[in-house]
Design a protein around this motif. Structure first.
Motif, PDB file in Angstrom:
ATOM      1  N   THR A  52       2.422  -1.708  11.458  1.00  0.00           N
ATOM      2  CA  THR A  52       1.361  -2.359  10.699  1.00  0.00           C
ATOM      3  C   THR A  52       1.841  -3.627   9.987  1.00  0.00           C
ATOM      4  N   TYR A  53       3.050  -3.568   9.394  1.00  0.00           N
ATOM      5  CA  TYR A  53       3.538  -4.718   8.639  1.00  0.00           C
ATOM      6  C   TYR A  53       3.730  -5.946   9.529  1.00  0.00           C
ATOM      7  N   VAL A  54       4.320  -5.735  10.716  1.00  0.00           N
ATOM      8  CA  VAL A  54       4.563  -6.864  11.613  1.00  0.00           C
ATOM      9  C   VAL A  54       3.239  -7.371  12.187  1.00  0.00           C
ATOM     10  N   VAL A  70      -4.729  -3.096   6.780  1.00  0.00           N
ATOM     11  CA  VAL A  70      -4.666  -3.231   5.314  1.00  0.00           C
ATOM     12  C   VAL A  70      -3.534  -4.115   4.811  1.00  0.00           C
ATOM     13  N   GLU A  71      -2.502  -4.356   5.603  1.00  0.00           N
ATOM     14  CA  GLU A  71      -1.428  -5.220   5.131  1.00  0.00           C
ATOM     15  C   GLU A  71      -1.689  -6.703   5.442  1.00  0.00           C
ATOM     16  N   ALA A  72      -2.833  -7.015   6.041  1.00  0.00           N
ATOM     17  CA  ALA A  72      -3.125  -8.424   6.326  1.00  0.00           C
ATOM     18  C   ALA A  72      -3.538  -9.188   5.058  1.00  0.00           C
ATOM     19  N   PRO A  73      -4.524  -8.688   4.278  1.00  0.00           N
ATOM     20  CA  PRO A  73      -4.896  -9.440   3.073  1.00  0.00           C
ATOM     21  C   PRO A  73      -3.757  -9.568   2.065  1.00  0.00           C
ATOM     22  N   SER A  74      -2.885  -8.575   1.994  1.00  0.00           N
ATOM     23  CA  SER A  74      -1.768  -8.634   1.045  1.00  0.00           C
ATOM     24  C   SER A  74      -0.741  -9.665   1.502  1.00  0.00           C
ATOM     25  N   GLN A  75      -0.427  -9.657   2.789  1.00  0.00           N
ATOM     26  CA  GLN A  75       0.574 -10.609   3.281  1.00  0.00           C
ATOM     27  C   GLN A  75       0.006 -12.030   3.321  1.00  0.00           C
ATOM     28  N   PHE A 131       2.326 -11.202  -5.624  1.00  0.00           N
ATOM     29  CA  PHE A 131       1.205 -11.760  -4.856  1.00  0.00           C
ATOM     30  C   PHE A 131       0.730 -10.757  -3.805  1.00  0.00           C
ATOM     31  N   HIS A 132       1.675 -10.144  -3.129  1.00  0.00           N
ATOM     32  CA  HIS A 132       1.355  -9.170  -2.080  1.00  0.00           C
ATOM     33  C   HIS A 132       0.470  -8.038  -2.634  1.00  0.00           C
ATOM     34  N   GLU A 133       0.966  -7.408  -3.689  1.00  0.00           N
ATOM     35  CA  GLU A 133       0.219  -6.268  -4.234  1.00  0.00           C
ATOM     36  C   GLU A 133      -1.139  -6.712  -4.782  1.00  0.00           C
ATOM     37  N   PHE A 134      -1.165  -7.921  -5.336  1.00  0.00           N
ATOM     38  CA  PHE A 134      -2.434  -8.406  -5.869  1.00  0.00           C
ATOM     39  C   PHE A 134      -3.436  -8.643  -4.737  1.00  0.00           C
ATOM     40  N   GLY A 135      -2.929  -8.991  -3.565  1.00  0.00           N
ATOM     41  CA  GLY A 135      -3.791  -9.138  -2.394  1.00  0.00           C
ATOM     42  C   GLY A 135      -4.483  -7.818  -2.050  1.00  0.00           C
ATOM     43  N   HIS A 136      -3.731  -6.725  -2.146  1.00  0.00           N
ATOM     44  CA  HIS A 136      -4.340  -5.399  -1.917  1.00  0.00           C
ATOM     45  C   HIS A 136      -5.427  -5.116  -2.960  1.00  0.00           C
ATOM     46  N   LEU A 137      -5.080  -5.416  -4.199  1.00  0.00           N
ATOM     47  CA  LEU A 137      -5.992  -5.107  -5.294  1.00  0.00           C
ATOM     48  C   LEU A 137      -7.312  -5.875  -5.146  1.00  0.00           C
ATOM     49  N   MET A 146       0.839  -1.185   0.000  1.00  0.00           N
ATOM     50  CA  MET A 146       0.000   0.000   0.000  1.00  0.00           C
ATOM     51  C   MET A 146       0.866   1.224   0.000  1.00  0.00           C
ATOM     52  N   ASN A 147       0.364   2.181  -0.648  1.00  0.00           N
ATOM     53  CA  ASN A 147       1.060   3.443  -0.625  1.00  0.00           C
ATOM     54  C   ASN A 147       0.010   4.494  -0.324  1.00  0.00           C
TER      55      ASN A 147
HETATM   56 ZN   LIG Z   1       1.370  -3.768   1.123  1.00  0.00          ZN
END
Ligand SMILES: [Zn+2]
Length: 690
Positions: free
Chosen positions: A611-613, A500-505, A470-476, A1-2
């Protein structure tokens, strides 16, 4: 995410069509798609300017309509026009922000940057609009839970923004917010614009892959130019056998935007602190966590301690192994330098796991990977994702797909996947349009810098690139699947930011399954499927270093927290960065490392990089619920889609977690993953996935 805005009002992602009557006529007549796609008006900065101002004017009209209501307030005459205003501003904000990163010309990008600020300012003004707050507060409690949650959260965010303060205070808040936005953009722009180069001797490129060498011919003096752009510098930092080159590149990369960003950052932090104080919070971090899952810096400190406890010993073991290994090659090494960690990890993986990360690249040509990630997500989420031809985008290399569930079209996605001059250097997912059920489909784009995109270049990807995909596609997918709600403000990216970083990870983890990979990982020349034994070596090698990586994530989390809790006036950025670096990392800090100056998450996430961790813990817990023998095809994918993604922001994120897990999250799956007993450490990835 940005994300480029923080503490915008609740629903700061998303939507279209202002007045109800405009919407009605648009629905029944052929629409001009350039109405919702700024880029369809071309590359003229004046056209973008006009487009943005049209949308901002519609937002003004929506607000005027809302305020003009006489008599009883209802969702239809108050919440709906509020949401539509938000939608208009979001369109302006998101598309300006995207074009700032990907626009065709410098003039367009400059204009887009300025317009991002204009849109952010209008969002700030709306978040401080007292009559609007009063109108929303006067609404009767909505009968349905999603609308009730949307309204309650909106009102809470309004109070966080200080709307119930007196006029003078609100004026001060607005000035501070505008200043914060402006400084944040300047911080990122300085990073974006500061590309440094290192001149290498040809001999220093020993160890680098053949295609890298081919694309970096030496000049007449025998020098090769390497820039700090990640696709250029990362391979050299990881593979070059020259410690001198690695060190020079590390210092060049961690010197980006230094010293230029020193005063920009100080001003940014000072304004943030002042705003937090004005609103009654002791620090910016307290303020920035008040509406998050985490709740407070106190809770965060407890969480970071728990993660440290889980990762410190395994991390130290990994580091000891790495040091012992490096000393066999070079007994003079006392401590592995920060510039050399990736290099030695790569060497260690080659020897210990008999795995050379270059060996899998031929199985990951860009086009096949794109096809494979889309196919995997389609099966997992029960979607059909179809390419669409002839769509006008902002650059000819951008590809477009429509997303369907059965025969129902859910939205549109764009892929801007390869580097080009002047384009944003990172990897992100950005919303372009919000979704409003029955009226407007969500659209989003990936902005990435993967290899390929040039005629004749198969774009052989590092396996780490595939994980990023895969990560970015999870966000999308989160944006599209979670963009089907009644209001724009209920879209997925409006959920608590620290979810928001849960579905991507979560989607990243699917990379570790052989069945998923074998469906698309084929040798770009022979067509051979990625051999199972090579896959196993890759997965084992990949699992090595997880605990020390988590220690590094703790370092970033601590920098982000400390920079937003210590008094900014006297904050010594280098000293605090070095302290946090040494508190968690066991690699040696390199004098001249000013990485904080280009750590753009200090703008987007501010104090909340944790958030990432945090989301990694949740993501691994989620992934552990899938059937190991049928990851993509089992029933859990649909259950996940329905309970975690589809609700978007219609529920608190803690409830999304409970709905899927039937409990709160815990560290069990995370610990197993870190000790490589999770997806990869065992005989096969899937048999140990639980
Ligand atoms: Zn992300």
């Amino acid at each position: 995410m940005n994300r480029r805005a923080h503490h915008a009002p609740p629903a700061f992602v998303l939507a279209f069509l202002a007045l109800a009557q405009v919407a009605a006529s648009a629905a029944s007549s052929p629409t001009d798609s350039s109405d919702i796609h700024a880029w369809e008006r071309g590359d003229d900065p004046a056209a973008l300017d006009a487009w943005v101002h049209e949308h901002l004017k519609r937002a003004d009209a929506d607000i005027a309509q809302l305020l003009a209501v006489k008599g009883t307030r209802t969702n239809a005459n108050t919440l709906r026009p509020y949401d539509e205003a938000l939608n208009e501003i979001s369109l302006a904000q998101f598309q300006s922000s995207v074009l700032y990163g990907v626009g065709a010309t410098k003039e367009l990008r400059d204009k887009a940057q300025a317009l991002t600020q204009v849109a952010n300012d209008q969002l700030t003004a709306l978040s401080l609009n007292q009559p609007v707050y009063r109108a929303l507060a006067a609404l009767p409690t909505p009968g349905d839970a999603p609308t009730r949650h949307y309204l309650e959260r909106t009102l809470f965010e309004y109070r966080l923004a200080g709307v119930d303060r007196d006029d003078a205070t609100r004026e001060k808040i607005k000035v501070l917010q505008d200043k914060i936005t402006e400084l944040g953009l300047a911080f990122e722009r300085n990073v974006h614009d500061d590309v440094r180069t290192v001149l290498a001797d040809k001999a220093q490129l020993d160890g680098l892959p053949a295609d890298y060498l081919a694309s970096h011919p030496a000049d007449a003096q025998g020098h090769v130019k390497i820039s700090t752009d990640p696709p250029d510098s990362w391979p050299a930092r990881k593979f070059s056998n020259s410690a001198t080159l690695r060190r020079e590149l590390y210092l060049a990369s961690t010197g980006v935007a230094y010293p230029k960003n020193t005063e920009v950052l100080r001003a940014l932090l000072t304004n943030r602190e002042e705003l937090a104080h004005l609103l009654g919070y002791p620090t910016w971090a307290d303020y920035a966590m008040a509406d998050q899952m985490m709740g407070s810096p106190k809770h965060l400190t407890e969480f970071l301690n728990a993660i440290n406890e889980a990762s410190r010993e395994p991390g130290a073991r990994e580091d000891d192994q790495l040091l012992a290994f490096a000393r066999q090659r070079d007994p003079s090494i006392e401590k592995i330098s920060a510039a050399d960690v990736r290099y030695w990890q790569e060497q260690y993986r080659r020897v210990t796991f008999n795995f050379d990360s270059q060996s899998v690249r031929p199985y990951f040509p860009y086009a096949e990977v794109e096809r494979g990630v889309i196919a995997a997500a389609s099966e997992l989420f029960h979607l059909t994702i179809k390419p669409v031809a002839g769509v006008r985008t902002w650059h000819p290399s951008v590809t477009t797909y429509d997303v369907y569930s059965g025969n129902v079209k859910l939205g549109r996605i764009y892929m801007d996947m390869h580097p080009r001059e002047g384009k944003d250097k990172w990897f992100s997912t950005q919303g372009l349009t919000p979704g409003i059920h029955g009226r407007q489909l969500p659209e989003g784009t990936l902005v990435c810098n993967f290899p390929g995109g040039v005629a004749g270049d198969p774009g052989l990807m590092q396996y780490g690139d595939v994980i990023v995909f895969f990560h970015e596609f999870g966000h999308l997918m989160h944006h599209v699947i979670g963009g089907q709600n009644a209001y724009a403000g209920e879209g997925a990216f409006n959920v608590e930011l620290d979810f928001v970083e849960a579905p991507s990870q979560m989607l990243e983890e699917f990379f570790h399954d052989y069945g998923v990979l074998a469906a698309f990982a084929r040798h770009y020349q022979s067509g051979e499927v990625l051999p199972h034994e090579l896959y196993e070596r890759m997965i084992r090698a990949d699992a090595y270093g997880r605990a020390s990586d988590e220690q590094r994530q703790l370092m970033y989390s601590a920098v982000s927290l400390d920079f937003h809790t210590l008094p900014p006036g006297t904050l010594d950025f280098d000293a605090v960065y070095k302290r946090d670096f040494e508190r968690y990392n066991t690699s040696a800090y390199l004098p001249g490392d000013h990485l904080w100056a280009s750590f753009t998450h200090l703008n987007g996430y501010s104090s909340n990089y944790y958030t990432y961790v945090y989301d990694k813990v949740i993501a691994l817990d989620f992934f552990a619920q899938f059937e190991p023998q049928s990851l993509l095809g089992g029933p859990t994918g649909m259950r996940y889609r329905e309970s975690v993604l589809a609700p978007g922001a219609t529920k608190p994120a803690l409830e999304l977690v409970r709905d899927f897990l039937h409990r709160d999250t815990n560290l069990d799956a995370y610990r197993r993953w870190m000790l490589a007993e999770f997806a990869g450490g065992g005989a096969t990835a899937s048999s140990s996935a639980r």
